[in-house]
Design a protein around this motif. Sequence first.
Motif, PDB file in Angstrom:
ATOM      1  N   LYS A  80      42.918  90.101 -47.545  1.00  9.28           N
ATOM      2  CA  LYS A  80      43.459  88.805 -47.968  1.00  9.28           C
ATOM      3  C   LYS A  80      44.185  88.061 -46.852  1.00  9.28           C
ATOM      4  CE  LYS A  80      47.715  90.727 -49.822  1.00  9.28           C
ATOM      5  NZ  LYS A  80      48.511  90.929 -51.006  1.00  9.28           N
ATOM      6  N   ASN A  81      44.554  88.745 -45.778  1.00 10.66           N
ATOM      7  CA  ASN A  81      45.250  88.089 -44.670  1.00 10.66           C
ATOM      8  C   ASN A  81      44.352  87.791 -43.479  1.00 10.66           C
ATOM      9  OD1 ASN A  81      47.705  87.900 -46.009  1.00 10.66           O
ATOM     10  ND2 ASN A  81      48.313  89.945 -45.387  1.00 10.66           N
ATOM     11  N   PRO A  83      41.945  85.563 -41.395  1.00 12.03           N
ATOM     12  CA  PRO A  83      41.644  84.120 -41.388  1.00 12.03           C
ATOM     13  C   PRO A  83      40.154  83.845 -41.520  1.00 12.03           C
ATOM     14  CG  PRO A  83      42.325  84.864 -39.192  1.00 12.03           C
ATOM     15  CD  PRO A  83      42.425  86.047 -40.112  1.00 12.03           C
ATOM     16  N   VAL A  84      39.837  82.684 -42.088  1.00  9.93           N
ATOM     17  CA  VAL A  84      38.448  82.228 -42.137  1.00  9.93           C
ATOM     18  C   VAL A  84      37.928  82.213 -40.698  1.00  9.93           C
ATOM     19  CG1 VAL A  84      36.984  80.217 -42.611  1.00  9.93           C
ATOM     20  CG2 VAL A  84      38.717  80.920 -44.266  1.00  9.93           C
ATOM     21  N   GLY A  85      36.692  82.677 -40.521  1.00  8.02           N
ATOM     22  CA  GLY A  85      36.097  82.769 -39.191  1.00  8.02           C
ATOM     23  C   GLY A  85      36.142  84.166 -38.599  1.00  8.02           C
ATOM     24  N   THR A  86      36.953  85.059 -39.203  1.00  5.81           N
ATOM     25  CA  THR A  86      37.017  86.437 -38.739  1.00  5.81           C
ATOM     26  C   THR A  86      35.669  87.106 -38.941  1.00  5.81           C
ATOM     27  OG1 THR A  86      39.358  86.617 -39.326  1.00  5.81           O
ATOM     28  CG2 THR A  86      38.147  88.686 -39.063  1.00  5.81           C
ATOM     29  N   ARG A  87      35.247  87.865 -37.946  1.00  4.65           N
ATOM     30  CA  ARG A  87      34.007  88.633 -38.084  1.00  4.65           C
ATOM     31  C   ARG A  87      34.343  90.101 -38.298  1.00  4.65           C
ATOM     32  NH1 ARG A  87      28.905  86.289 -34.776  1.00  4.65           N
ATOM     33  NH2 ARG A  87      29.113  84.157 -35.538  1.00  4.65           N
ATOM     34  N   LEU A  88      33.615  90.714 -39.230  1.00  4.18           N
ATOM     35  CA  LEU A  88      33.789  92.127 -39.545  1.00  4.18           C
ATOM     36  C   LEU A  88      32.490  92.864 -39.269  1.00  4.18           C
ATOM     37  CD1 LEU A  88      35.543  91.789 -43.023  1.00  4.18           C
ATOM     38  CD2 LEU A  88      36.642  92.280 -40.828  1.00  4.18           C
ATOM     39  N   ARG A  89      32.578  93.970 -38.553  1.00  5.24           N
ATOM     40  CA  ARG A  89      31.438  94.866 -38.394  1.00  5.24           C
ATOM     41  C   ARG A  89      31.550  95.892 -39.510  1.00  5.24           C
ATOM     42  NH1 ARG A  89      32.091  96.304 -33.306  1.00  5.24           N
ATOM     43  NH2 ARG A  89      30.949  94.479 -32.613  1.00  5.24           N
ATOM     44  N   ILE A  90      30.538  95.926 -40.356  1.00  4.39           N
ATOM     45  CA  ILE A  90      30.513  96.852 -41.489  1.00  4.39           C
ATOM     46  C   ILE A  90      29.275  97.716 -41.298  1.00  4.39           C
ATOM     47  CG2 ILE A  90      30.494  97.105 -43.993  1.00  4.39           C
ATOM     48  CD1 ILE A  90      31.555  94.216 -44.178  1.00  4.39           C
ATOM     49  N   GLY A  91      29.494  98.977 -40.883  1.00  5.28           N
ATOM     50  CA  GLY A  91      28.354  99.831 -40.549  1.00  5.28           C
ATOM     51  C   GLY A  91      27.552  99.169 -39.450  1.00  5.28           C
ATOM     52  N   GLU A  92      26.265  98.982 -39.679  1.00  4.86           N
ATOM     53  CA  GLU A  92      25.388  98.370 -38.677  1.00  4.86           C
ATOM     54  C   GLU A  92      25.309  96.852 -38.800  1.00  4.86           C
ATOM     55  OE1 GLU A  92      21.714 100.390 -39.657  1.00  4.86           O
ATOM     56  OE2 GLU A  92      21.091  98.796 -41.025  1.00  4.86           O
ATOM     57  N   GLN A  99      35.710  82.253 -46.760  1.00  5.62           N
ATOM     58  CA  GLN A  99      36.623  81.779 -47.799  1.00  5.62           C
ATOM     59  C   GLN A  99      37.527  82.920 -48.232  1.00  5.62           C
ATOM     60  OE1 GLN A  99      34.708  79.499 -50.928  1.00  5.62           O
ATOM     61  NE2 GLN A  99      36.199  80.165 -52.439  1.00  5.62           N
ATOM     62  N   ILE A 100      38.798  82.597 -48.488  1.00  8.27           N
ATOM     63  CA  ILE A 100      39.749  83.553 -49.045  1.00  8.27           C
ATOM     64  C   ILE A 100      40.035  83.112 -50.469  1.00  8.27           C
ATOM     65  CG2 ILE A 100      42.015  84.643 -48.795  1.00  8.27           C
ATOM     66  CD1 ILE A 100      40.183  85.019 -46.319  1.00  8.27           C
ATOM     67  N   GLY A 101      39.774  83.990 -51.415  1.00 11.20           N
ATOM     68  CA  GLY A 101      40.006  83.669 -52.819  1.00 11.20           C
ATOM     69  C   GLY A 101      39.005  82.650 -53.351  1.00 11.20           C
ATOM     70  N   LYS A 102      39.154  82.361 -54.647  1.00 11.86           N
ATOM     71  CA  LYS A 102      38.280  81.376 -55.286  1.00 11.86           C
ATOM     72  C   LYS A 102      38.922  80.940 -56.595  1.00 11.86           C
ATOM     73  CE  LYS A 102      35.375  84.372 -58.120  1.00 11.86           C
ATOM     74  NZ  LYS A 102      35.031  83.658 -59.328  1.00 11.86           N
ATOM     75  N   GLU A 103      38.427  79.852 -57.121  1.00 14.75           N
ATOM     76  CA  GLU A 103      38.916  79.403 -58.412  1.00 14.75           C
ATOM     77  C   GLU A 103      38.394  80.346 -59.488  1.00 14.75           C
ATOM     78  OE1 GLU A 103      38.421  75.520 -61.248  1.00 14.75           O
ATOM     79  OE2 GLU A 103      38.520  75.203 -59.080  1.00 14.75           O
ATOM     80  N   CYS A 104      39.262  80.769 -60.375  1.00 14.95           N
ATOM     81  CA  CYS A 104      38.878  81.682 -61.447  1.00 14.95           C
ATOM     82  C   CYS A 104      38.171  80.886 -62.546  1.00 14.95           C
ATOM     83  CB  CYS A 104      40.112  82.368 -62.013  1.00 14.95           C
ATOM     84  SG  CYS A 104      39.749  83.714 -63.155  1.00 14.95           S
ATOM     85  N   GLU A 122      42.963  87.465 -53.774  1.00 15.35           N
ATOM     86  CA  GLU A 122      42.875  88.526 -52.777  1.00 15.35           C
ATOM     87  C   GLU A 122      41.461  88.900 -52.370  1.00 15.35           C
ATOM     88  OE1 GLU A 122      45.627  91.738 -53.417  1.00 15.35           O
ATOM     89  OE2 GLU A 122      47.001  90.419 -54.504  1.00 15.35           O
ATOM     90  N   GLY A 123      40.459  88.390 -53.064  1.00 12.86           N
ATOM     91  CA  GLY A 123      39.075  88.624 -52.673  1.00 12.86           C
ATOM     92  C   GLY A 123      38.693  87.694 -51.536  1.00 12.86           C
TER      93      GLY A 123
END
Length: 144
Positions: A80-81, A83-92, A99-104, A122-123
Amino acid sequence: MARVTSVNISEKKGEQKHPVPEITLRLRHGIVGDAHAGDWHRQISLLAEESIDTMRASCPVPLDAGTFAENINTVGINLKNLPVGTRLRIGETEVEVTQIGKECHGGCAIKKAAGRCVMPTEGIFAIVVREGTVRAGDTIEVVK
């Protein structure tokens, strides 16, 4: 070290997702076989187990993987912390946070049962930057 605890899909929009052994990420598409796939900014949703844990003690319904319609459950990373634009390596694979969060939406079963839902605050959502397969147990790292 941060890692994936579950990968989840749903065949229809508006349904909870269910765990699967692995998911395939495709550029400009998202997750093969998931109802929310498509060429848009919310191809993949991620939610931390730590966020779900904040609700488990007070929620009268089981909060299993996919309950919040999230595709990837994680542990050990403060999603949740990021920032937009962050890149994550997940496995390969690699994804970029869009986007952080969304309208329910109004008919959220979890919000009705528990009084609140963590996904809207927090999603996080991401697009696919590098294709591949993701499984529970894969490591997650922020790409510098």
